[in-house]
Design a protein around this motif. Structure first.
Motif, PDB file in Angstrom:
ATOM      1  N   ASP A  74       0.859  -1.181   0.000  1.00  0.00           N
ATOM      2  CA  ASP A  74       0.000   0.000   0.000  1.00  0.00           C
ATOM      3  C   ASP A  74       0.893   1.226   0.000  1.00  0.00           C
ATOM      4  O   ASP A  74       2.111   1.122   0.128  1.00  0.00           O
ATOM      5  CB  ASP A  74      -0.922  -0.010   1.218  1.00  0.00           C
ATOM      6  N   TYR A  75       0.302   2.420  -0.121  1.00  0.00           N
ATOM      7  CA  TYR A  75       1.111   3.609  -0.332  1.00  0.00           C
ATOM      8  C   TYR A  75       1.462   4.362   0.946  1.00  0.00           C
ATOM      9  O   TYR A  75       2.080   5.416   0.894  1.00  0.00           O
ATOM     10  CB  TYR A  75       0.442   4.572  -1.309  1.00  0.00           C
ATOM     11  N   ASP A  76       1.073   3.844   2.125  1.00  0.00           N
ATOM     12  CA  ASP A  76       1.471   4.505   3.360  1.00  0.00           C
ATOM     13  C   ASP A  76       2.735   3.859   3.917  1.00  0.00           C
ATOM     14  O   ASP A  76       3.274   2.907   3.348  1.00  0.00           O
ATOM     15  CB  ASP A  76       0.327   4.480   4.381  1.00  0.00           C
ATOM     16  N   VAL A  77       3.246   4.380   5.045  1.00  0.00           N
ATOM     17  CA  VAL A  77       4.494   3.871   5.598  1.00  0.00           C
ATOM     18  C   VAL A  77       4.390   2.385   5.899  1.00  0.00           C
ATOM     19  O   VAL A  77       5.315   1.607   5.622  1.00  0.00           O
ATOM     20  CB  VAL A  77       4.872   4.640   6.886  1.00  0.00           C
ATOM     21  N   ASP A  78       3.264   1.976   6.458  1.00  0.00           N
ATOM     22  CA  ASP A  78       3.087   0.568   6.809  1.00  0.00           C
ATOM     23  C   ASP A  78       3.181  -0.318   5.577  1.00  0.00           C
ATOM     24  O   ASP A  78       3.923  -1.311   5.550  1.00  0.00           O
ATOM     25  CB  ASP A  78       1.735   0.388   7.508  1.00  0.00           C
ATOM     26  N   ARG A 119      -2.005   6.442  -5.161  1.00  0.00           N
ATOM     27  CA  ARG A 119      -3.165   6.961  -4.439  1.00  0.00           C
ATOM     28  C   ARG A 119      -4.093   7.766  -5.344  1.00  0.00           C
ATOM     29  O   ARG A 119      -5.331   7.677  -5.252  1.00  0.00           O
ATOM     30  CB  ARG A 119      -2.697   7.850  -3.277  1.00  0.00           C
ATOM     31  N   TYR A 140      -6.717   3.062  -2.892  1.00  0.00           N
ATOM     32  CA  TYR A 140      -6.104   2.156  -1.927  1.00  0.00           C
ATOM     33  C   TYR A 140      -6.539   0.710  -2.176  1.00  0.00           C
ATOM     34  O   TYR A 140      -7.525   0.436  -2.856  1.00  0.00           O
ATOM     35  CB  TYR A 140      -6.499   2.567  -0.498  1.00  0.00           C
ATOM     36  N   ASP A 179       1.853   3.452  11.828  1.00  0.00           N
ATOM     37  CA  ASP A 179       0.454   3.046  11.611  1.00  0.00           C
ATOM     38  C   ASP A 179      -0.395   3.190  12.869  1.00  0.00           C
ATOM     39  O   ASP A 179      -1.579   2.860  12.858  1.00  0.00           O
ATOM     40  CB  ASP A 179       0.391   1.605  11.102  1.00  0.00           C
ATOM     41  N   ASN A 219       5.719   8.934   4.103  1.00  0.00           N
ATOM     42  CA  ASN A 219       4.311   9.029   3.701  1.00  0.00           C
ATOM     43  C   ASN A 219       4.091  10.062   2.604  1.00  0.00           C
ATOM     44  O   ASN A 219       3.170   9.933   1.791  1.00  0.00           O
ATOM     45  CB  ASN A 219       3.447   9.404   4.911  1.00  0.00           C
ATOM     46  N   ARG A 277       1.393  10.364  -0.681  1.00  0.00           N
ATOM     47  CA  ARG A 277       0.334  11.371  -0.600  1.00  0.00           C
ATOM     48  C   ARG A 277       0.326  12.315  -1.803  1.00  0.00           C
ATOM     49  O   ARG A 277      -0.731  12.657  -2.317  1.00  0.00           O
ATOM     50  CB  ARG A 277       0.484  12.186   0.690  1.00  0.00           C
ATOM     51  N   ALA A 320       4.403   6.388  -4.172  1.00  0.00           N
ATOM     52  CA  ALA A 320       5.026   5.697  -3.048  1.00  0.00           C
ATOM     53  C   ALA A 320       6.274   4.936  -3.478  1.00  0.00           C
ATOM     54  O   ALA A 320       7.075   4.535  -2.632  1.00  0.00           O
ATOM     55  CB  ALA A 320       4.027   4.748  -2.395  1.00  0.00           C
ATOM     56  N   SER A 355     -10.917  10.180   3.468  1.00  0.00           N
ATOM     57  CA  SER A 355     -10.647   9.391   4.663  1.00  0.00           C
ATOM     58  C   SER A 355     -11.452   9.942   5.823  1.00  0.00           C
ATOM     59  O   SER A 355     -11.851  11.108   5.834  1.00  0.00           O
ATOM     60  CB  SER A 355      -9.157   9.439   5.017  1.00  0.00           C
TER      61      SER A 355
END
Length: 578
Positions: free
Chosen positions: A92-96, A122, A127, A238, A292, A296, A300, A394
């Motif tokens: 996925d495109y977040d840090v996690d 994104r 997502y 996260d 992140n 955003r 990513a 979100s």
């Protein structure tokens, strides 16, 4: 942008001392002093449990094969490595998601698999695991897709992959969906029938467990430090509870980060101005936001390439790009927070959930803006950026409100939906938004006490107790995060001592001492730090009291109280009403 809401933006919070558990007495008797009550509040009941909490150790890791589906997942992935097959790792495109993807990519490449990492965009894809990623994996010749931090509700994409001749292993920690295809392997502690001892692992945490399992199946040694320094990034960023196994991942990972030799991590820490030991705060507010920012505002893939590169020059260039993107993200986020906040502060009764959208808002920042506004207005907030006929955004919640369960009741009106109890993502047709918001506002009939902002403090101290010795004791509770917040301290009956130093954007430093009789020279000063407090200095005039967290100020060379809340005292110094 639709306008809703009214009233003051900053209603005073109620200050409450957290209850002191009965187990505090045993910890006091065992010699834990000022830590006794905070430890008891974190579920620690005995001296033995206190030592486990205060000294995180690899013994705290559970056997990865206790996760339902892990036996099959590890065997299938290990077989692909033995055969030199092509594995698509979809994150996925977040840090996690990026950290999980980077970790598994590196491990499988070390085991001789050909790995194709795939991250969604994104802005163009949204997502989650989608058919678009299945097509990318198929074109790359993958025989196996492994998802990290996504996939548990992506039934269409999973079936498409299986129908295309690929095997699928889904590792995810989001709320498990229904009718998951039986031909796929799922590793998710929230799925029915999973009895894993710890249910709060994030995507990077689950990727760490899968990496452990695959390495064991392959007869290879586990490079724990290398794995944990990446797993801790996702775990802290996260905002999963930093208790149990997550606490061990975070604590040992932070130790490993300080000794990282990875060019990407070293470059990232340089642009974030981190030198020496790394704290959870620095991951949450310096490293995490920069990683992140790529997902955003751009792609990513920038963050993924940084974590995987072994080239120092490339690492410096990528870290610089991430730093620039983060500054742009901060500016855009401030604008969204200001505009949405003004709309929510307009005249009229304020509903139990705040919903707004705009064509001018960047979809990449509405989630973090929603989080800030949820804290400010103390109720769930949903923000969407509109492009063409679709609003994508979100939602963020407040303690006690399961936003995911609440939003499930409106799923039929949404194009896409998923998330956690405290954070959700959604896409909605613009034509549906006014009716959807009206229905949500009618349904958001929370108990009134949930909408009262509460500040729960753990220590009630005099200014002369704020000393280096106290800081060293409380530092033993690190790493801090969700489920183990830095203890709030209440300092009563203060008065300013000297002037105020302003710095940055709306920030202040000042000194205070205990108000009352006695020689001023004999009363020890306490240093106060107020981020964003310049415009609230009137609250710190005359006699006042403060709630804050104890931190170390390298510039002052000593402890400082970071102000979380403050209020004036009335008349003879009695505290304002609780």
């Amino acid at each position: 942008m639709a306008e809703r809401g009214s009233g003051q933006r900053d209603k005073p919070a109620v200050w409450i001392e957290k209850p002191v558990p009965e187990t505090t007495a045993e910890l006091l008797a065992a010699g834990y002093g000022v830590l006794a009550a905070p430890l008891a509040r974190r579920g620690v009941a005995t001296a033995a449990e206190a030592e486990t909490f205060l000294r995180p150790h690899r013994r705290g890791f559970h056997d990865p094969f206790l996760l339902r589906g892990m036996e099959q997942a590890a065997e299938r992935v290990a077989a692909a490595c033995r055969e030199g097959g092509t594995v698509a790792v979809v994150g996925d495109y977040d840090v996690d998601g990026v950290a999980a993807c980077a970790m598994l990519t590196a491990v499988l490449r070390a085991l001789d698999a050909r790995v194709v990492p795939i991250l969604p965009n994104r802005l163009t894809e949204g997502y989650g695991f989608q058919v678009a990623q299945v097509e990318k994996a198929r074109r790359a010749g993958a025989s196996l897709i492994v998802t990290v931090d996504c996939g548990t509700t992506s039934n269409e994409a999973v079936r498409k992959a299986i129908g295309s001749g690929m095997d699928v292993v889904v590792t995810d920690h989001h709320v498990a969906g229904s009718d998951f295809p039986s031909d796929a392997i799922q590793v998710n502690p929230h799925q029915d029938g999973c009895n894993y001892p710890f249910r709060h692992l994030c995507g990077a945490g689950l990727a760490f467990k899968l990496a452990q399992a695959v390495l064991r199946r392959s007869g290879r040694e586990e490079p724990l430090a290398a794995l944990l320094r990446i797993a801790c990034l996702g775990t802290i960023a996260d905002v999963v509870p930093l208790v149990g196994e997550n606490r061990v991942i975070a604590a040992l990972g932070l130790q490993a980060l300080a000794k990282a030799r990875s060019p990407g991590l070293r470059a990232l820490m340089r642009v974030a101005r981190i030198d020496g030991p790394v704290s959870s705060t620095e991951v949450a507010f310096r490293l995490g936001p920069r990683l992140n920012a790529a997902g955003r505002l751009a792609s990513a893939d920038l963050a993924l390439r940084l974590l995987l590169t072994r080239d120092a020059a490339q690492a410096d260039r990528l870290a610089g790009e991430l730093d620039s993107l983060n500054r742009a993200r901060q500016a855009e986020e401030r604008r969204v927070v200001e505009e949405a906040g003004e709309a929510f502060s307009s005249e009229g009764p304020r509903p139990g959930i705040l919903v707004a959208w705009s064509e001018d808002w960047h979809r990449g920042v509405v989630g973090i803006a929603a989080g800030r506004l949820a804290r400010e207005f103390h109720r769930p907030v949903v923000l969407l950026g509109v492009e063409a006929e679709t609003g994508t955004g979100s939602g963020r919640s407040i303690p006690g409100v399961d936003l995911h369960s609440f939003m499930t009741g409106f799923e039929a009106r949404m194009v896409r939906f998923g998330g956690h109890p405290q954070a959700i993502g959604l896409s909605v047709r613009v034509s549906e938004l006014p009716a959807l918001r009206a229905e949500m506002e009618r349904a958001a009939d929370w108990p009134p006490e949930l909408l009262v902002r509460r500040r729960e403090y753990e220590l009630d101290l005099a200014p002369d107790q704020v000393a280096p010795e106290l800081f060293r004791e409380l530092a033993r509770l690190e790493p801090h995060g969700e489920g183990n917040r830095r203890p709030l301290i209440r300092l009563r009956a203060l008065e300013r001592s000297g002037g105020v130093r302003e710095f940055g954007t709306n920030h202040v430093k000042l000194r205070a001492r205990e108000a009352g009789s006695g020689s001023r020279m004999s009363r020890r000063n306490v240093h106060l730090l107020g981020w964003g407090w310049r415009d609230r200095l009137a609250d710190l005039d005359g006699r006042f009291e403060v709630l804050g967290a104890l931190e170390w100020d390298n510039y002052a060379g000593g402890p400082v109280i970071r102000i979380e809340d403050a209020r004036p005292l009335r008349g003879n110094g009695a505290a304002a009403a609780k």
